[in-house]
Design a protein around this motif. Structure first.
Motif, PDB file in Angstrom:
ATOM      1  N   GLU A 165       0.840  -1.201   0.000  1.00  0.00           N
ATOM      2  CA  GLU A 165       0.000   0.000   0.000  1.00  0.00           C
ATOM      3  C   GLU A 165       0.871   1.244   0.000  1.00  0.00           C
ATOM      4  OE1 GLU A 165      -2.952   0.131   3.020  1.00  0.00           O
ATOM      5  OE2 GLU A 165      -3.845  -1.808   2.491  1.00  0.00           O
ATOM      6  N   GLY A 167       0.751   5.747   0.458  1.00  0.00           N
ATOM      7  CA  GLY A 167       0.002   6.834   1.077  1.00  0.00           C
ATOM      8  C   GLY A 167      -0.951   7.477   0.083  1.00  0.00           C
ATOM      9  N   ASN A 168      -1.986   8.121   0.601  1.00  0.00           N
ATOM     10  CA  ASN A 168      -2.993   8.743  -0.253  1.00  0.00           C
ATOM     11  C   ASN A 168      -2.397   9.816  -1.152  1.00  0.00           C
ATOM     12  OD1 ASN A 168      -5.127   7.180   0.725  1.00  0.00           O
ATOM     13  ND2 ASN A 168      -5.533   8.575   2.413  1.00  0.00           N
ATOM     14  N   GLU A 169      -1.456  10.594  -0.622  1.00  0.00           N
ATOM     15  CA  GLU A 169      -0.839  11.670  -1.401  1.00  0.00           C
ATOM     16  C   GLU A 169      -0.063  11.092  -2.589  1.00  0.00           C
ATOM     17  OE1 GLU A 169       2.483  15.243  -0.857  1.00  0.00           O
ATOM     18  OE2 GLU A 169       1.634  14.277   0.915  1.00  0.00           O
ATOM     19  N   LYS A 171      -0.414   8.077  -3.871  1.00  0.00           N
ATOM     20  CA  LYS A 171      -1.364   7.382  -4.740  1.00  0.00           C
ATOM     21  C   LYS A 171      -2.025   8.361  -5.701  1.00  0.00           C
ATOM     22  CE  LYS A 171      -5.688   4.768  -4.527  1.00  0.00           C
ATOM     23  NZ  LYS A 171      -6.701   4.150  -3.626  1.00  0.00           N
ATOM     24  N   SER A 172      -2.465   9.494  -5.166  1.00  0.00           N
ATOM     25  CA  SER A 172      -3.101  10.525  -5.983  1.00  0.00           C
ATOM     26  C   SER A 172      -2.148  11.041  -7.069  1.00  0.00           C
ATOM     27  CB  SER A 172      -3.567  11.679  -5.094  1.00  0.00           C
ATOM     28  OG  SER A 172      -4.128  12.714  -5.858  1.00  0.00           O
ATOM     29  N   GLU A 182      -5.886   2.033 -11.249  1.00  0.00           N
ATOM     30  CA  GLU A 182      -6.653   1.458 -10.147  1.00  0.00           C
ATOM     31  C   GLU A 182      -7.771   0.581 -10.692  1.00  0.00           C
ATOM     32  OE1 GLU A 182      -8.007   3.007  -5.753  1.00  0.00           O
ATOM     33  OE2 GLU A 182      -8.495   4.268  -7.467  1.00  0.00           O
TER      34      GLU A 182
END
Length: 224
Positions: A165, A167-169, A171-172, A182
């Protein structure tokens, strides 16, 4: 314990018993159960279906979002991110160079070169100066973390490639730049219900499997 539960335990196959023992430690996916029990995953799936029919487990399905590298992301993983190739080329030129010279050294196409220069400036890896010879790009010394492999986006690429996995940052940013894609799939999980928990202690006590030879069998209609 009621007779019905004892009969269920006595009727369990070997793969059902191994699957139940693996479920004794909590909720698991078929893949996790296969690893724990040493059974092939297809055998585990069959066992789960039989155990569900015998009302000893609960099966649930959840949607799992998966992140994978796009073709551009795979290329960046193998060759390096364009911004890193940009900085490495500037290092090879002694830490400062004109734009045309650097473009040739980096071997980046025009969109990649322009985007990399913007990122290098944003991260303060370079300074841009004007001289008699035109615009000169010069390293600031803050690029050392990038060259040492401490760049967040580079780490994120490696994590996605390894199935970890991010981090969201990060990933964005990967999705925005088209470096990752995705997708979703349904993930099945199994857990013992109350009856399953009650029968668990008896698994080691039962002897040979008991078959119901008096049960009904499907009718076969043969042709004339």
């Amino acid at each position: 314990m009621c007779l019905d539960l004892k009969q269920k335990v006595a009727s369990l196959s070997d793969i059902e018993k191994k699957t139940m023992l693996s479920l004794g430690s909590g909720e698991k996916t078929p893949q996790q159960l296969a690893e724990d029990s040493g059974l092939p995953v297809d055998s585990v799936r069959r066992a789960l279906q039989w155990l569900k029919e015998k009302q000893l487990i609960e099966l649930s399905e959840i949607e799992e979002r998966l992140l994978s590298l796009s073709p551009a992301g795979g290329s960046s993983f193998r060759k390096g991110l364009p911004e890193k190739m940009f900085v490495e080329a500037l290092v090879e030129l002694g830490g400062n160079a004109g734009m045309d010279e650097l473009r040739k050294q980096s071997k980046l196409n025009t969109p990649e070169f322009n985007a990399s220069m913007g990122l290098a400036k944003k991260n303060a890896w370079i300074s841009i100066q004007k001289s008699d010879k035109g615009i000169v790009l010069e390293l600031t010394g803050l690029e050392k973390g990038l060259l040492a492999g401490n760049y967040k986006l580079e780490k994120a690429l490696k994590q996605v490639e390894s199935g970890l996995e991010v981090g969201n940052e990060e990933k964005s940013e990967l999705l925005k730049r088209g470096l990752a894609e995705e997708s979703s799939k349904m993930k099945r999980k199994a857990v013992l219900n109350e009856d399953g928990k009650k029968t668990l202690p008896l698994l080691s006590e039962v002897g040979k499997r008991v078959y119901n030879v008096r049960g009904e069998v499907p009718k076969i209609f043969v042709g004339k």
